[in-house]
Design an enzyme around this catalytic site. Structure first.
Site, PDB file in Angstrom:
ATOM      1  N   LYS A 241       0.862  -1.177   0.000  1.00 50.78           N
ATOM      2  CA  LYS A 241       0.000   0.000   0.000  1.00 50.78           C
ATOM      3  C   LYS A 241       0.904   1.235   0.000  1.00 50.78           C
ATOM      4  O   LYS A 241       1.953   1.233   0.670  1.00 50.78           O
ATOM      5  CB  LYS A 241      -0.886  -0.025   1.256  1.00 50.78           C
ATOM      6  CG  LYS A 241      -1.893   1.115   1.342  1.00 50.78           C
ATOM      7  CD  LYS A 241      -2.819   0.970   2.558  1.00 50.78           C
ATOM      8  CE  LYS A 241      -3.856   2.076   2.648  1.00 50.78           C
ATOM      9  NZ  LYS A 241      -4.784   1.911   3.786  1.00 50.78           N
TER      10      LYS A 241
ATOM     11  N   SER B 220      -9.790   2.087   2.917  1.00 43.73           N
ATOM     12  CA  SER B 220      -8.912   2.848   2.065  1.00 43.73           C
ATOM     13  C   SER B 220      -7.890   2.001   1.298  1.00 43.73           C
ATOM     14  O   SER B 220      -7.282   2.500   0.358  1.00 43.73           O
ATOM     15  CB  SER B 220      -8.148   3.869   2.919  1.00 43.73           C
ATOM     16  OG  SER B 220      -7.286   3.215   3.838  1.00 43.73           O
TER      17      SER B 220
ATOM     18  N   SER C  29      -9.927  -0.371   7.132  1.00 48.53           N
ATOM     19  CA  SER C  29      -9.374  -0.304   5.771  1.00 48.53           C
ATOM     20  C   SER C  29      -8.664  -1.548   5.257  1.00 48.53           C
ATOM     21  O   SER C  29      -8.290  -1.587   4.092  1.00 48.53           O
ATOM     22  CB  SER C  29      -8.428   0.880   5.662  1.00 48.53           C
ATOM     23  OG  SER C  29      -9.176   2.051   5.538  1.00 48.53           O
TER      24      SER C  29
HETATM   25  N1  GLN Z   1     -13.256   4.444   6.393  1.00 47.97           N
HETATM   26  C1  GLN Z   1     -12.584   4.836   7.594  1.00 47.97           C
HETATM   27  C2  GLN Z   1     -12.143   6.288   7.515  1.00 47.97           C
HETATM   28  O1  GLN Z   1     -12.297   6.867   6.480  1.00 47.97           O
HETATM   29  C3  GLN Z   1     -11.434   3.931   7.898  1.00 47.97           C
HETATM   30  C4  GLN Z   1     -10.224   4.233   7.105  1.00 47.97           C
HETATM   31  C5  GLN Z   1      -9.055   3.402   7.494  1.00 47.97           C
HETATM   32  O2  GLN Z   1      -9.173   2.370   8.143  1.00 47.97           O
HETATM   33  N2  GLN Z   1      -7.897   3.878   7.116  1.00 47.97           N
HETATM   34  O3  GLN Z   1     -11.673   6.834   8.463  1.00 47.97           O
END
Ligand code: GLN
Length: 498
Positions: free
Chosen positions: A79, A154, A178
């Site tokens: 990532k 994400s 995410s």
């Molecule tokens: N969807 C969540 C957010 O936008 C989690 C994102 C994540 O785990 N990085 O904060």
């Protein structure tokens, strides 16, 4: 033999050991697929193909000379939140569009030292804020199961790349879901370890008290292979914790060796009605309930538990995560890293325009919310209150674990939705309702595929464990996968040969 990208990590390792194929052949196979098909998916931001091919050749030579590191010569990708020395590291943002990291994240070095080969850096929501990869400066990512749909976020690029058969394994990070939610949307298994298990050094910070790196693969066993080199205490991360070091793959083998025809005899799975409330899609619920019945059939006992109302958890998360983000992202000022605006008039103009032009709208929204929650007049009303509720959420999990070994829930309320649905932020936040409590409590959690909807879209089941019990989660999912084939289904793109 089936196509290389349909093989499990275990089969890839065996193939290298038996000289069925070389690491160079493996690497070439995946690169060829990326070159031919990623224009449809957009999972990679940066390719490191030339370095990868050189590393693959070197790995083959080392193997020939007796180097028997298990993961030697196995391809993967990172990532783009992890710093990679000498390689562009963007975090999905225009702010870092020109940032070449001078050092490696600890996990990047660890994975390299295990002999694995990185094929590049994967697309993601900007600064890991989002649930469908739509906030990336590098464009949306298409779900390999249905190109009109989102891959989740994400870590959307990580999940899409694995589901498309571009890499067998990928790293990812999880602040509020995410790893697990994109795993669910893309038919993969993904594990978010206990907070402190994996070093955060060199992982660009979103919300430091919640962020944790983990692995994505097709199966629990795949995830175990990649997680192994990632874990361990790191003196460069003050929140990384010294703890026993399990051997995840051996733990899986041992669990299989000891399993009778009721492998889950004695396992108590907690089910909370709070996780099956309004907003849960009926087809998702059906697959999740069917998986729970399968667990029961294989010997598990289902017990009812109570956890904090997910709406409260959601509100707590969306207070604390932006607060931490607003502080973490203050370092991107146009002076020290990345993007700088053209012709600044003075210092304030430099800060303001660099940040306004360098950050996308979702990141700016979070910075505004977070700054508000931390401002002098509102700190106690919002931030302090949210911290107190966080304590209650942790306590509720502890109480629930008095009567069960793992807690099960859907990973997300729906399957992958269409990009054209163009969700507003508040609706998108609701999609995190089952995953974020885990981060607030620092618990480990795994998502595994448990079926397809009538439209052929994957559904995920989440298992939450007690602190430090990644091994229990991996073995629980692995034993389930010994008796089911949901994790063996291929996406549309994975079925395409090149
Ligand atoms: N969807 C969540 C957010 O936008 C989690 C994102 C994540 O785990 N990085 O904060």
């Amino acid at each position: 033999m089936s196509e290389i990208h349909h093989l499990s990590t275990q089969q890839l390792i065996a193939g290298l050991q038996n000289k069925q194929f070389s690491s160079l052949e493996l690497t070439e196979h995946y690169i060829k697929r990326i070159d031919a098909l990623d224009s449809k998916i957009n999972s990679f931001i940066t390719h490191t193909s030339q370095t990868a091919l050189a590393q693959a050749k070197a790995a083959d030579e080392m193997r020939a000379q007796g180097d028997n590191r298990m993961l030697l010569g196995i391809p993967m990708a990172h990532k783009d939140i992890f710093c990679t020395q000498g390689v562009l590291t963007t975090c999905g943002s225009k702010m870092l569009h020109n940032f070449v990291s001078p050092y490696n994240a600890t996990i990047v070095s660890n994975i390299e030292n295990a002999g694995m080969i990185s094929l590049g850096k994967l697309n993601m929501d900007e600064f890991a804020m989002g649930s469908d990869n739509s906030s990336s400066y590098y464009g949306t990512v298409q779900n390999p199961w249905d190109l009109e749909r989102v891959p989740g976020g994400s870590s959307g690029g990580s999940a899409a790349a694995v589901a498309a058969g571009f890499v067998p394994l990928a790293t990812a990070s999880d602040t509020g879901g995410s790893i697990r939610q994109p795993a669910s949307f893309c038919g993969l298994t993904g594990i978010k370890p206990t907070y402190g298990r994996v070093s955060r050094f060199g992982m660009i910070a979103y919300a430091s008290s919640l962020d944790q790196a983990g692995s994505l693969g097709h199966s629990a066993r795949d995830c175990a292979y990649l997680l192994q080199p990632m874990i361990g205490h790191d003196p460069r991360d003050a929140t990384s914790i010294k703890h026993d070091m399990p051997d995840y793959v051996s733990d899986l083998d041992e669990a299989v060796a000891n399993a009778g025809d009721k492998p889950f005899a004695g396992l108590r799975i907690g089910v909370a009605k709070e996780y099956f409330g309004a907003g849960l899609d009926s087809e998702v619920e059906k697959s999740v309930r069917a998986a729970l019945s399968k667990y029961e059939e294989l010997g598990a006992t289902i017990v009812e538990v109570t956890i904090t109302d997910p709406e409260i958890t959601l509100a707590t998360y969306y207070m604390l995560a932006p607060a931490e983000a607003s502080s973490n992202l203050s370092r991107f000022d146009g002076v020290r890293f990345g993007y700088r605006c053209e012709d600044p008039k003075d210092l304030i103009d430099l800060y303001t325009r660099s940040r306004s032009e360098g950050f996308g709208p979702e990141v700016q929204r979070r910075i505004l919310m977070g700054t508000y929650a931390l401002s002098a007049g509102y700190f106690d009303a919002y931030y302090t209150k949210a911290q107190k509720i966080r304590r209650i959420i942790i306590k509720d999990f502890e109480d629930a674990f008095e009567s069960c070994d793992v807690i099960a829930s859907p990973t997300a309320p729906t399957a992958a939705y269409k990009l054209s649905d163009d969700l507003d932020s508040a609706t998108m936040y609701l999609g995190d309702v089952y995953t974020i409590g885990v981060n607030l409590a620092g618990l480990p959690s795994i998502s595994q595929p448990v079926g397809l909807t009538s439209e052929g879209l994957p559904v995920g089941l989440q298992l939450i464990g007690k602190h430090w019990e990644e091994s229990k989660l991996l073995t629980t999912a692995h034993l389930f996968q010994q008796h089911t084939d949901h994790h063996l289904q291929h996406s549309l793109i994975a079925k395409q040969s090149v």
